[in-house]
Design a protein around this motif. Structure first.
Motif, mmCIF file in Angstrom:
data_model
loop_
_atom_site.group_PDB
_atom_site.id
_atom_site.type_symbol
_atom_site.label_atom_id
_atom_site.label_comp_id
_atom_site.label_asym_id
_atom_site.label_seq_id
_atom_site.Cartn_x
_atom_site.Cartn_y
_atom_site.Cartn_z
ATOM 1 N N LEU A 1 0.827 -1.204 0.000
ATOM 2 C CA LEU A 1 0.000 0.000 0.000
ATOM 3 C C LEU A 1 0.865 1.259 0.000
ATOM 4 C CD1 LEU A 1 -2.913 1.148 0.243
ATOM 5 C CD2 LEU A 1 -2.586 1.121 2.715
ATOM 6 N N THR A 2 1.871 1.307 0.861
ATOM 7 C CA THR A 2 2.713 2.495 0.941
ATOM 8 C C THR A 2 3.580 2.646 -0.307
ATOM 9 O OG1 THR A 2 4.376 1.211 2.186
ATOM 10 C CG2 THR A 2 2.773 2.464 3.459
ATOM 11 N N VAL B 1 -6.174 -1.837 -5.710
ATOM 12 C CA VAL B 1 -7.159 -1.198 -6.570
ATOM 13 C C VAL B 1 -7.477 0.175 -5.987
ATOM 14 C CG1 VAL B 1 -9.424 -1.406 -7.657
ATOM 15 C CG2 VAL B 1 -8.135 -3.481 -7.055
ATOM 16 N N GLY B 2 -7.206 1.233 -6.757
ATOM 17 C CA GLY B 2 -7.472 2.577 -6.271
ATOM 18 C C GLY B 2 -8.954 2.817 -6.055
ATOM 19 N N ASN C 1 -4.160 6.162 0.712
ATOM 20 C CA ASN C 1 -4.098 5.223 1.834
ATOM 21 C C ASN C 1 -4.781 5.750 3.096
ATOM 22 O OD1 ASN C 1 -2.249 7.067 2.915
ATOM 23 N ND2 ASN C 1 -0.480 5.893 2.182
ATOM 24 N N ASP C 2 -5.546 6.862 2.956
ATOM 25 C CA ASP C 2 -6.264 7.346 4.126
ATOM 26 C C ASP C 2 -7.407 6.403 4.497
ATOM 27 O OD1 ASP C 2 -7.367 8.105 1.668
ATOM 28 O OD2 ASP C 2 -8.554 9.697 2.584
ATOM 29 N N ARG C 3 -7.905 5.662 3.496
ATOM 30 C CA ARG C 3 -8.905 4.619 3.741
ATOM 31 C C ARG C 3 -8.559 3.438 2.845
ATOM 32 N NH1 ARG C 3 -14.875 6.351 2.882
ATOM 33 N NH2 ARG C 3 -15.201 4.433 4.054
ATOM 34 N N PHE C 4 -8.421 2.253 3.437
ATOM 35 C CA PHE C 4 -8.172 1.079 2.612
ATOM 36 C C PHE C 4 -8.845 -0.142 3.242
ATOM 37 C CE2 PHE C 4 -4.638 1.220 5.610
ATOM 38 C CZ PHE C 4 -4.488 -0.098 6.012
ATOM 39 N N ALA D 1 -18.395 -0.782 -4.924
ATOM 40 C CA ALA D 1 -18.878 0.498 -4.406
ATOM 41 C C ALA D 1 -18.072 0.999 -3.209
ATOM 42 C CB ALA D 1 -20.354 0.383 -4.023
ATOM 43 N N THR D 2 -17.093 0.241 -2.758
ATOM 44 C CA THR D 2 -16.312 0.633 -1.586
ATOM 45 C C THR D 2 -15.441 1.844 -1.900
ATOM 46 O OG1 THR D 2 -16.212 -1.680 -0.870
ATOM 47 C CG2 THR D 2 -14.647 -0.160 0.137
ATOM 48 N N ASP D 3 -15.631 2.915 -1.163
ATOM 49 C CA ASP D 3 -14.887 4.146 -1.399
ATOM 50 C C ASP D 3 -13.567 4.109 -0.635
ATOM 51 O OD1 ASP D 3 -14.134 6.656 -2.180
ATOM 52 O OD2 ASP D 3 -15.464 7.722 -0.795
ATOM 53 N N ALA D 4 -12.681 3.248 -1.089
ATOM 54 C CA ALA D 4 -11.382 3.079 -0.436
ATOM 55 C C ALA D 4 -10.484 2.291 -1.379
ATOM 56 C CB ALA D 4 -11.535 2.329 0.892
#
Length: 284
Positions: free
Chosen positions: A130-131, A230-231, A137-140, A162-165
């Motif tokens: 992730l990093t 996945v962004g 990476n504020d929400r994952f 639909a996940t906003d992360a």
């Protein structure tokens, strides 16, 4: 794992110790992990050969007990019972225990029995990937391994679409192309990243859309363990027609300035522009 021995003064307090191990580079083991492994009474591990190599690298020799997905309940029961007067370290083949391994059953049993559980943090492939990717990476959401079968894989991705992360998966080389293809079909607008060989000599992290990554890895078959990222969904700017419809609805119950401010807050569009448009609507 007998029950009659008592811990020596310099030994650890009996219980379960979750010890993170390197995901590739052995230099990533922490000083605390080395201390726990050197003073524990034994090590529960997925593969005694892999853990044996790590212990040898550290100059340690410890009893090892296999504990993996195939371990039966009686094996877990035996381990839990031993922890009443033994300090047992639990390690995975690489990374942090409890992340995509069977350790959670052991931890739950220990807690039910009142046996202390301590976590010794360290390397985690999901976080490293992730990093390294540079994706938000504020929400994952860590979602483990995607299903092996095509239908189940697609259904899982549709549930997560639909996940906003940023989504984080573990994947293997032989299955990567199938997962990239499924992502391109279910989430074609999302940016992807493939992180592999993390912390090792040939570490790489490639970002792009599904088609481009598929073409690359079709020509360069990947090896090793993979973190597939996945962004998050891209924010869509409302069309002029959508903004006009929202303004008309707002103007039914609000003053012009209030309607413009309301729609601006909901859409991110410029308030002054919306105000001018609302004034034009009222004069029509």
């Amino acid at each position: 794992m007998s029950d009659d021995a008592q811990p020596l003064p310099d030994c650890l307090t009996p219980g379960l110790y979750l010890v993170a191990t390197p995901i590739g580079n052995l230099g990533d083991i922490t000083l605390r992990a080395v201390d726990i492994l050197s003073r524990c009474d034994g090590v529960a591990c997925e593969d005694t050969r892999i853990t044996g190599k790590l212990l040898k690298h550290l100059g340690l020799s410890k009893p090892m007990w296999r504990y993996d997905d195939h371990s039966e309940q009686r094996d877990r029961r035996r381990l839990v019972d031993s922890m009443r007067n033994r300090a047992v370290a639990l390690v995975s083949d690489a990374g942090t225990p409890m992340i995509s391994d069977p350790g959670f059953r052991l931890v739950n049993d220990c807690r039910l029995e009142g046996i202390p559980v301590t976590s010794i943090p360290g390397a985690c492939a999901a976080v490293v990937g992730l990093t390294l990717s540079g994706l938000p990476n504020d929400r994952f959401l860590f979602a483990g391994f995607l299903p092996a079968k095509e239908k189940a894989r697609r259904e899982t991705l549709q549930e997560l679409a639909a996940t906003d992360a940023t989504l984080v998966f573990y994947e293997t080389g032989p299955r990567l192309l199938k997962s990239l293809k499924a992502l391109g079909e279910v989430m074609p607008e999302r940016e992807l990243a493939v992180a592999r060989e993390l912390t090792k000599l040939h570490e790489e992290c490639r970002r792009g859309m599904s088609d481009g990554l598929m073409a690359y890895y079709d020509a360069n078959p990947p090896k090793g363990e993979i973190v597939l990222l996945v962004g998050p969904p891209q924010e869509q700017v409302p069309s002029d027609a959508d903004a006009d419809a929202m303004l008309r609805t707002a103007l039914e119950t609000m003053k012009t300035s209030q309607a413009a401010a309301h729609v601006s807050k909901a859409t991110g569009l410029d308030r002054k522009t919306l105000y001018a448009r609302a004034m034009a609507m009222k004069s029509e």
